[in-house]
Design a protein around this motif. Structure first.
Motif, PDB file in Angstrom:
ATOM      1  N   ASN A 153      50.951   8.388   0.556  1.00 45.38           N
ATOM      2  CA  ASN A 153      52.385   8.144   0.415  1.00 45.38           C
ATOM      3  C   ASN A 153      52.679   6.666   0.264  1.00 45.38           C
ATOM      4  N   PHE A 156      52.185   5.534  -3.250  1.00 46.55           N
ATOM      5  CA  PHE A 156      53.267   6.055  -4.089  1.00 46.55           C
ATOM      6  C   PHE A 156      54.541   5.245  -3.887  1.00 46.55           C
ATOM      7  N   PHE A 157      54.900   5.022  -2.630  1.00 43.42           N
ATOM      8  CA  PHE A 157      56.149   4.302  -2.373  1.00 43.42           C
ATOM      9  C   PHE A 157      56.031   2.835  -2.722  1.00 43.42           C
ATOM     10  N   MET A 160      56.893   2.696  -6.145  1.00 44.23           N
ATOM     11  CA  MET A 160      58.333   2.898  -6.256  1.00 44.23           C
ATOM     12  C   MET A 160      59.079   1.613  -5.931  1.00 44.23           C
ATOM     13  N   CYS A 218      52.679  13.671  -4.890  1.00 43.88           N
ATOM     14  CA  CYS A 218      52.449  12.344  -5.479  1.00 43.88           C
ATOM     15  C   CYS A 218      51.850  12.485  -6.872  1.00 43.88           C
ATOM     16  N   ILE A 225      57.247   8.141 -12.112  1.00 44.36           N
ATOM     17  CA  ILE A 225      57.556   6.856 -11.486  1.00 44.36           C
ATOM     18  C   ILE A 225      56.994   5.710 -12.328  1.00 44.36           C
TER      19      ILE A 225
END
Lengths: 229, 303
Positions: A153, A156-157, A160, A218, A225
């Motif tokens: 995560n 992924f973030f 982002m 993800c 993304i």
């Protein structure tokens, strides 16, 4: 093995190799993570100064808070590195699968955080006088699954928050709320193993579920993304 | 449109006043908790409204993500239909009905809830095409956070005299509501800090992550014993029919109020984006005209 999966694998391993070589030569992420978590250990040991029985109850929380904060340090650097010389833009226009890049980054961060944990765990044992009462081998799946949960995560973030104004601050703000079940599983599972009071199986299953759900999410959304314009 | 808004405002004000009177004066006093229990008429409707708004946000986000690609839209459509069919069939399987008996929920209630999912999904997709999906998502998230805050504030006020503690750490409903609130606050923070064209995609992805997270939070605290009173509606608990009646009146008035606020917020967002687009077009036009003027001397030089 068909062509698509072989190109996914080869791109993944090429990127992973590049990241590990970069880290091996600079040691930026690992050094800052190590020093950061060392500071957390020392400050916590000053502020709590627990007895051996008490430390068994709190150390699960302390360990994971230290690793969580340290992982954020590494995760913030993982994509910022690709912004220099427009590497990420070059990647975006290349025909290589987006998920290969994502997997390589996740694996790279996973290796760095696992190395950090392997180096820091003896320090925790020394500072907090730890003696495990439950089945100690269960700490290994807890650590592996928990680290994967944070890193998948987090990567992924981090991708982002690359698009936001203050990206270094944004990552923990996005990552921590989503990670609450994983952190709860890691902390409660580690405490269960340390005290030996109740079995940790439930937490291992919880972390495994969390990992499967969020890895799928993800991989499904990373391309969006990366190419979001 | 404007007249409709005013009429709805008047209706909502009347409803809220009537519901407030019913809740504070007419409703029977609870035997053990006393007057403190009356906060229930605000706490529970706020919670239902907040969850409904978060659900709308999730559905709108999924629709928005799906609308980016036609192939993904088809996949999402079939997944939603499959979930509805499986859910409705599952509600009437004997094994599931056994499980439901312990929670006191009727199979028909479960089937209706599951059927709501595709209904919501397709209606929202039909009524809010393209950019409007994102506007709906941000509206629902903002108003939902406000209602969720009301829930989290009224909860401890009630809990202090009844349980003797403000907050029960590890309670399943408290913690999942708090985590839901945290996720949506981070959603709003993300929207605030990223003003580019990509924000909508990023926010929609975060909403999906949040929706995946909530069942996991629920599951992770599930085996701690929960302190929150079991839900009284459909939860096997008993409630005075007058109380239920007043609760439902309060919920209707809260829903009207939420709808009103959402309407205003949606309209604001719509106007804001129109203004932004016009500004962008204007500056584009200006740039084109000054660019034309600037290129004149260049041409002379070249000649």
């Amino acid at each position: 093995m068909n062509e698509a999966s072989s190109s996914l694998l080869s791109v993944t391993f090429a990127t992973l190799k590049k990241d590990i070589r970069l880290e091996w030569r600079s040691k930026d992420a690992l050094n800052s993570m190590l020093f950061f978590s060392l500071l957390v250990v020392v400050i916590f040991s000053f502020s709590f100064d627990p007895l051996a029985e008490e430390s068994r109850l709190i150390v699960g929380g302390l360990v994971w808070v230290a690793f969580l904060f340290a992982a954020v340090v590494a995760l913030n650097q993982t994509w910022a590195r690709e912004l220099r010389n427009q590497v990420l833009d070059a990647y975006r226009v290349s025909p290589a699968p987006a998920n290969a890049l994502f997997l390589a980054k996740v694996l790279g961060n996973f290796i760095f955080v696992i190395v950090l944990e392997a180096l820091m765990t003896p320090l925790f044992v020394i500072f907090y006088n730890l003696h495990v009462l439950g089945p100690a081998w269960q700490l290994i799946p807890l650590a592996l699954l928990g680290t994967w949960a944070l890193v998948v995560n987090g990567t992924f973030f981090a991708a982002m928050s690359l698009r936001t104004r203050n990206r270094e601050l944004m990552l923990p703000l996005l990552l921590f709320p989503i990670s609450i079940p994983a952190v709860l599983g890691m902390v409660a599972g580690t405490t269960a193993v340390l005290t030996g009071d109740n079995p940790a199986h439930f937490y291992i299953v919880l972390l495994l579920t969390y990992d499967v759900v969020f890895t799928t999410a993800c991989l499904g959304l990373f391309e969006t993304i990366l190419h979001a314009e | 449109m404007k007249r409709g808004f005013i009429i709805l405002s008047v209706i909502t004000a009347c409803l809220l006043a009537y519901a407030g009177y019913q809740a504070l004066v007419v409703a029977p006093t609870e035997r053990t908790m006393g007057d403190v229990q009356r906060i229930f008429y605000y706490h529970v409707p706020s919670a239902w409204t907040a969850f409904l708004l978060f659900f709308i946000n999730f559905v709108a986000s999924v629709q928005f993500l799906a609308s980016a690609k036609p192939s993904r839209q088809a996949v999402a459509k079939w997944i939603v239909i499959a979930i509805a069919i499986i859910g409705v069939i599952a509600a009437f399987l004997p094994a599931v009905q056994e499980q439901l008996k312990s929670t006191g929920m009727r199979p028909s209630a479960l089937a209706t809830t599951v059927l709501m999912l595709p209904v919501f999904y397709f209606l929202i997709g039909k009524w809010f095409p393209g950019q409007r999906l994102d506007m709906l998502a941000v509206t629902a998230a903002e108003v939902g956070v406000v209602f969720c805050t009301v829930v989290l504030v009224t909860g401890p006020i009630w809990a202090r005299p009844v349980w003797g503690i403000w907050w029960a750490t590890g309670d399943i409903r408290l913690t999942s509501t708090l985590v839901l609130w945290l996720i949506y606050v981070s959603y709003l923070v993300l929207r605030r800090f990223s003003n580019s064209a990509q924000t909508q995609m990023l926010a929609a992805a975060l909403a999906v992550f949040g929706a995946l997270d909530v069942p996991l939070v629920y599951f992770s605290i599930w085996f701690f014993r929960t302190q929150h009173p079991q839900p009284v509606i459909g939860g096997g608990g008993s409630i005075d029919p007058r109380m239920l009646h007043i609760l439902l009146i309060n919920w209707v008035s809260f829903l009207c109020f939420a709808f009103l606020v959402c309407w205003a917020r949606f309209r604001l967002e719509l106007l804001r984006r129109q203004v932004e687009d016009e500004y962008a077009m204007e500056s584009l036009g200006e740039a084109a005209s000054t660019g034309a003027r600037a290129s004149l001397p260049l041409k002379r030089n070249a000649s």
